[in-house]
Design a protein around this motif. Structure first.
Motif, short mmCIF file in Angstrom:
data_model
loop_
_atom_site.label_atom_id
_atom_site.label_comp_id
_atom_site.label_asym_id
_atom_site.label_seq_id
_atom_site.Cartn_x
_atom_site.Cartn_y
_atom_site.Cartn_z
N GLY A 1 0.82 -1.20 0.00
CA GLY A 1 0.00 0.00 0.00
C GLY A 1 0.85 1.26 0.00
O GLY A 1 2.08 1.19 0.12
N GLU A 2 0.18 2.38 -0.17
CA GLU A 2 0.83 3.69 -0.13
C GLU A 2 0.01 4.61 0.77
O GLU A 2 -1.22 4.69 0.62
CB GLU A 2 0.92 4.29 -1.53
CG GLU A 2 1.55 5.66 -1.55
CD GLU A 2 1.57 6.30 -2.93
OE1 GLU A 2 1.98 7.47 -3.02
OE2 GLU A 2 1.16 5.64 -3.90
N VAL A 3 0.68 5.28 1.69
CA VAL A 3 0.01 6.18 2.62
C VAL A 3 -0.38 7.46 1.86
O VAL A 3 0.46 8.12 1.25
CB VAL A 3 0.92 6.54 3.81
CG1 VAL A 3 0.24 7.53 4.73
CG2 VAL A 3 1.32 5.27 4.57
N LEU A 4 -1.66 7.79 1.90
CA LEU A 4 -2.15 9.02 1.26
C LEU A 4 -2.36 10.15 2.25
O LEU A 4 -2.23 11.31 1.91
CB LEU A 4 -3.46 8.74 0.51
CG LEU A 4 -3.40 7.70 -0.60
CD1 LEU A 4 -4.78 7.52 -1.23
CD2 LEU A 4 -2.39 8.11 -1.66
N GLU A 5 -2.71 9.78 3.50
CA GLU A 5 -2.96 10.80 4.51
C GLU A 5 -2.84 10.19 5.90
O GLU A 5 -3.26 9.05 6.13
CB GLU A 5 -4.39 11.34 4.33
CG GLU A 5 -4.80 12.38 5.32
CD GLU A 5 -6.26 12.80 5.12
OE1 GLU A 5 -6.90 13.10 6.15
OE2 GLU A 5 -6.74 12.81 3.99
N VAL A 6 -2.28 10.94 6.83
CA VAL A 6 -2.20 10.53 8.23
C VAL A 6 -2.95 11.58 9.05
O VAL A 6 -2.61 12.76 9.01
CB VAL A 6 -0.73 10.43 8.71
CG1 VAL A 6 -0.68 10.08 10.19
CG2 VAL A 6 0.04 9.41 7.90
N ASN A 7 -3.97 11.16 9.77
CA ASN A 7 -4.76 12.06 10.61
C ASN A 7 -4.54 11.68 12.06
O ASN A 7 -5.18 10.78 12.59
CB ASN A 7 -6.24 11.98 10.23
CG ASN A 7 -7.08 13.00 10.95
OD1 ASN A 7 -6.73 13.46 12.03
ND2 ASN A 7 -8.20 13.36 10.35
N ARG A 8 -3.58 12.35 12.70
CA ARG A 8 -3.23 12.02 14.08
C ARG A 8 -4.38 12.30 15.05
O ARG A 8 -4.59 11.56 16.00
CB ARG A 8 -1.98 12.79 14.50
CG ARG A 8 -0.73 12.25 13.84
CD ARG A 8 0.53 13.04 14.20
NE ARG A 8 1.69 12.51 13.54
CZ ARG A 8 2.04 12.80 12.30
NH1 ARG A 8 1.31 13.64 11.58
NH2 ARG A 8 3.13 12.26 11.76
N LYS A 9 -5.12 13.36 14.80
CA LYS A 9 -6.22 13.74 15.69
C LYS A 9 -7.32 12.66 15.69
O LYS A 9 -7.81 12.27 16.74
CB LYS A 9 -6.80 15.09 15.27
CG LYS A 9 -7.87 15.61 16.18
CD LYS A 9 -8.31 16.99 15.77
CE LYS A 9 -9.39 17.50 16.71
NZ LYS A 9 -9.85 18.82 16.32
N ARG B 1 -1.18 3.48 18.03
CA ARG B 1 -1.07 4.90 17.66
C ARG B 1 0.35 5.32 17.29
O ARG B 1 0.55 6.38 16.71
CB ARG B 1 -1.65 5.77 18.76
CG ARG B 1 -3.17 5.56 18.87
CD ARG B 1 -3.83 6.54 19.79
NE ARG B 1 -3.88 7.90 19.31
CZ ARG B 1 -4.84 8.40 18.53
NH1 ARG B 1 -5.80 7.64 18.09
NH2 ARG B 1 -4.83 9.67 18.19
N THR B 2 1.37 4.51 17.61
CA THR B 2 2.73 4.86 17.20
C THR B 2 2.86 4.83 15.67
O THR B 2 3.75 5.48 15.12
CB THR B 2 3.79 3.93 17.83
OG1 THR B 2 3.58 2.60 17.37
CG2 THR B 2 3.74 3.97 19.34
N LEU B 3 1.97 4.10 15.00
CA LEU B 3 1.98 4.09 13.53
C LEU B 3 1.73 5.49 12.97
O LEU B 3 2.24 5.85 11.91
CB LEU B 3 0.92 3.13 12.98
CG LEU B 3 1.19 1.64 13.13
CD1 LEU B 3 -0.03 0.84 12.72
CD2 LEU B 3 2.40 1.24 12.32
N LEU B 4 0.95 6.28 13.70
CA LEU B 4 0.64 7.64 13.24
C LEU B 4 1.89 8.51 13.19
O LEU B 4 1.97 9.44 12.38
CB LEU B 4 -0.41 8.28 14.16
CG LEU B 4 -1.76 7.57 14.20
CD1 LEU B 4 -2.61 8.14 15.33
CD2 LEU B 4 -2.47 7.68 12.87
N ASN B 5 2.86 8.24 14.04
CA ASN B 5 4.11 9.01 14.05
C ASN B 5 5.16 8.42 13.11
O ASN B 5 6.04 9.13 12.64
CB ASN B 5 4.68 9.09 15.46
CG ASN B 5 3.77 9.86 16.39
OD1 ASN B 5 3.14 10.84 15.98
ND2 ASN B 5 3.66 9.42 17.62
N ARG B 6 5.07 7.12 12.86
CA ARG B 6 6.06 6.45 12.01
C ARG B 6 5.79 6.63 10.52
O ARG B 6 6.70 6.59 9.71
CB ARG B 6 6.10 4.96 12.31
CG ARG B 6 6.70 4.63 13.64
CD ARG B 6 6.97 3.16 13.84
NE ARG B 6 6.40 2.28 12.85
CZ ARG B 6 5.83 1.11 13.12
NH1 ARG B 6 5.76 0.69 14.36
NH2 ARG B 6 5.35 0.36 12.17
#
Length: 110
Positions: free
Chosen positions: A42-50, A78-83
């Motif tokens: 896959g490819e990350v398109l958007e990360v929404n930490r909130k 939730r560490t995936l959101l920072n990585r």
């Protein structure tokens, strides 16, 4: 009155082949036989930490029976959101849990 000779073999075939088909028809999407989560590209398109979500464009996901598309996943860790960041190419695992699609692991793709 005598029954035609073909009725017995046809009835036997329906019992043998029809039972698994009938069983499969009774399953709904949430009752599919369990398949362990497998890594998918896959490819990350958007990360929404909130919101705690990641939008991912992905290939076919075997354990979910899901065609390639772009969609939002909640994250298990939730560490995936920072990585992860937009544009990262990854191998990830996802599951369907409690009515939601959840990203449970992601690794950089080489």
């Amino acid at each position: 009155m005598m029954k035609p000779m073909w009725i017995v073999p046809v009835a036997a075939a329906l019992c043998f082949f029809g039972a698994p088909f009938a069983f499969a028809q009774t399953l709904n999407k949430q009752q599919v036989l369990p398949i362990p989560a497998q890594y998918t590209n896959g490819e990350v398109l958007e990360v929404n930490r909130k919101a705690g979500t990641i939008v991912m464009r992905h290939e076919f996901i075997v354990n979910l029976g899901m065609d390639p598309m772009a969609m939002e996943f909640e994250v298990d860790d939730r560490t995936l959101l920072n990585r992860l960041k937009r544009g990262d190419k990854v191998r990830f695992k996802a599951v369907y849990r409690d009515g939601k699609y959840v990203l449970i692991d992601a690794l950089p793709r080489k």
